[in-house]
Design a protein around this motif. Structure first.
Motif, short mmCIF file in Angstrom:
data_model
loop_
_atom_site.label_atom_id
_atom_site.label_comp_id
_atom_site.label_asym_id
_atom_site.label_seq_id
_atom_site.Cartn_x
_atom_site.Cartn_y
_atom_site.Cartn_z
N ARG A 75 0.11 -37.41 88.28
CA ARG A 75 0.84 -37.27 87.00
C ARG A 75 1.71 -36.02 87.01
N GLU A 76 1.15 -34.96 87.55
CA GLU A 76 1.87 -33.69 87.60
C GLU A 76 3.17 -33.85 88.41
N LYS A 77 3.05 -34.49 89.56
CA LYS A 77 4.23 -34.68 90.44
C LYS A 77 5.26 -35.56 89.74
N LEU A 78 4.79 -36.56 89.03
CA LEU A 78 5.71 -37.45 88.33
C LEU A 78 6.40 -36.71 87.19
N GLU A 79 5.62 -35.94 86.45
CA GLU A 79 6.18 -35.17 85.33
C GLU A 79 7.24 -34.19 85.83
#
Ligand code: SAH
Length: 559
Positions: free
Chosen positions: A471-475
């Motif tokens: 999620r962090e990478k996508l955000e």
């Protein structure tokens, strides 16, 4: 030389014991035997040994075979900032990993004295220690200081050279540091030292024109002063200069200028340490030789969603083209609790006309059970075997089985059609597969008059953990593409993304390209409201990778 001396001091009996009973070659200098014996005969080891190992410049493929051999046997690994963390995978899972990261200008997790002390302590405790250092340990690596401490403490050691960033960074930026048409000399210089200090160890006056190519380590902070020094001491201000950051990694970033302009170029590009500076006419060759950053997938961050065991082929192929792969295991495969159906069918296998495999996992878990029952491939004599695709067929070869049928179209439908065209009416067909799977194949076959027996042999479970990281990478918009090799990877991926709303899903994924291995997977992606950007004509991993490369080539040409 403490180590060979120690060895000679051992009694003949002790040596025999060390070598596991066979005659010990006392005069042998083959070093690898030390470590094997030390590791296996802990009780007789008085002191350990410290191996100073060059990790290479960044690319984990650039460690030496000797370095890898030692890592595989390490009990303690002491590594720093510039050593690629991926290399730690070579160490046994039981090894103690100690990060002593020293980051240029940043926080020092350990002082040099602290590191020296740590090595001595572990050595004294009898451990096999690998001290993993970026590049080559003896090139601006303070390796010698560590060794001096070990010598003083009487701890055996060995040094394994590494590929230094001096050559690797230049090479990966397309610059040969020598070329007989341009220069016959190279100098390695540290840029860490303040060039304005009175008692400088560096003779800039001599170096400026004394060596054809200058390779400057740790030179970013002092870049303006160093460039000025070179010009001041007679080097042509138009001399080409290249600066390469994080060479030989997916983060590599290189820029070019001259002694006069490079400071501004570096500032504009936002280049920070670690970076290497190459000064000299050889930099001109970059125009022709630059290769690493030119690979079609260079700089692309691609998420690979497969089971952990299966990801390697896809990752290896994507990396070959320069991609930076992030592996997220979206599926864990587990055996089923109950093999009743399969066991019953195996007991009467001769009544079975066809045995079908629609996935690698089905092959793996089918044979696990077969072996568990004390049987092997011979139990399948007389049964015709069909698979859905080439990879599954190749897997069966490992069990000594040559497949009778592979459909032209690698899907359940393709397999059903191929079988039906051979005539399946009245045949008993065994289909070992996942608990949850598409029913098209059995339905089509049943429709054509076959008797299909489904034997669940494994199940897909979404793994826990690492969801936050994804999620962090996508955000952070750090992902260019996600690859999917089955419908379950799509559903499990979406579970991991865990978008609160359709809006959030689109916000996170709309600018991420989606690659599907085949039409079924593509359909699952589209049904989730997302767009499929890449889909190969043939449903195999290599074809999927080719399609991804084509996708980015086309995008580049359109720029
Ligand atoms: N022993 C190392 C050098 C250590 S000094 C070697 O042989 O390569 C640290 C400096 O090396 C960094 O500041 C940088 O100038 C250079 N360096 C190391 N790895 C690098 C990389 N991957 N890309 C660019 N420069 C690198």
């Amino acid at each position: 030389m403490p180590w060979p001396m120690k060895r000679q001091e051992r009694s003949a009996d002790e040596r025999k014991q060390l070598s596991g009973g066979t005659k010990f070659p006392a005069e042998s200098t083959e070093p690898s035997s030390d470590i094997i014996m030390s590791a296996s005969k802990k009780t007789v080891r008085e002191t350990g040994k410290v191996y100073l190992v060059g990790a290479g410049p960044g690319d984990p493929g650039l460690i030496t075979l000797r370095g890898k051999f030692l890592l595989e046997r390490a009990e303690v690994v002491v590594y720093d900032y510039l050593a690629n963390k991926k290399l730690l995978q070579h160490a046994p899972s039981t090894a103690q990993l100690v990060y002593v990261g020293k980051k240029g200008g940043g926080l020092h997790a350990y002082t040099q004295e602290g590191i020296n002390k740590l090595l001595v302590e572990h050595g004294k405790a009898g451990k096999i220690v690998v001290r993993l250092k970026g590049g080559d340990p003896f090139i601006f690596g303070r390796g010698a200081e560590e060794i001096e401490e070990l010598v003083a403490a009487g701890i055996p050691f060995e040094v394994v050279p590494g590929v230094t960033s001096a050559t690797a960074a230049a090479t990966y930026a397309g610059i040969p540091i020598t070329h007989r048409g341009y220069t016959a000399s190279v100098a390695f210089i540290t840029g860490h030292e303040d060039p304005t200090k009175k008692e400088s160890n560096i003779r800039w006056d001599k170096l400026a024109t004394g060596a054809g190519t200058l390779v400057i380590f740790m030179g970013i902070k002092n870049l303006p002063i160093i460039m000025a020094k070179l010009i001041e001491n007679g080097r042509d201000p138009k001399t080409p200069v290249a600066v390469v950051r994080w060479a030989s990694t997916p983060e590599q970033h290189s820029v070019e200028g001259t002694l006069e302009t490079i400071t501004e170029v570096v500032r504009e590009a936002g280049i920070k340490p670690p970076a290497l500076v190459v000064v000299g006419e050889v930099v001109k060759l970059r125009k022709t030789i630059d290769w690493y950053e030119k690979r079609p997938l260079f700089g692309k961050r691609i998420v690979v969603t497969r089971t952990r065991e299966q990801a390697s082929e896809l990752v290896a192929l994507l990396e070959e083209h320069g991609a930076d792969c992030l592996e997220f295991s979206t599926i864990n495969i587990e055996p089923v609790d109950d093999y009743q159906v399969l066991d019953r069918e195996l007991a009467q296998i001769s009544s079975c006309g066809w045995l079908l495999f629609t996935s690698l996992n089905a092959v793996t878990y089918f044979f696990r059970r077969l072996n568990h029952l004390g049987l092997d491939a011979r139990a399948l004599a007389g049964v015709r075997i069909a698979v859905v695709g080439k990879a599954t067929g190749d897997e069966l070869v490992k069990y000594g089985i040559k497949v009778d049928l592979i459909p032209e179209k690698f899907t359940g439908e393709g397999l059903a059609e191929a079988l039906i065209s051979q005539g399946v009416k009245g045949s008993r067909i065994l289909l070992p597969r996942a608990v949850k799977a598409r029913d098209v194949l059995p339905e089509m076959l049943t429709g054509a008059g076959a008797e299909v027996v489904i034997a669940p042999v494994y199940r897909n479970v979404p793994p826990g953990g690492r969801t936050d990281l994804l999620r962090e990478k996508l955000e952070e918009k750090k992902i260019d593409m996600v690859t999917f090799t089955s419908s379950s990877t799509v559903t499990n991926f979406l579970t991991m993304v865990d978008a609160a709303s359709e809006e959030e899903l689109h916000r996170m994924l709309d600018d991420v390209s989606m690659a599907a291995i085949g039409p079924i997977t593509a359909k699952t992606i589209e049904e989730s409201g997302l767009r499929v950007d890449v889909q190969p004509e043939s449903y195999t991993i290599p074809d999927m990778v080719d399609a991804i490369v084509d996708h980015y080539r086309r995008a580049k040409n359109m720029d």
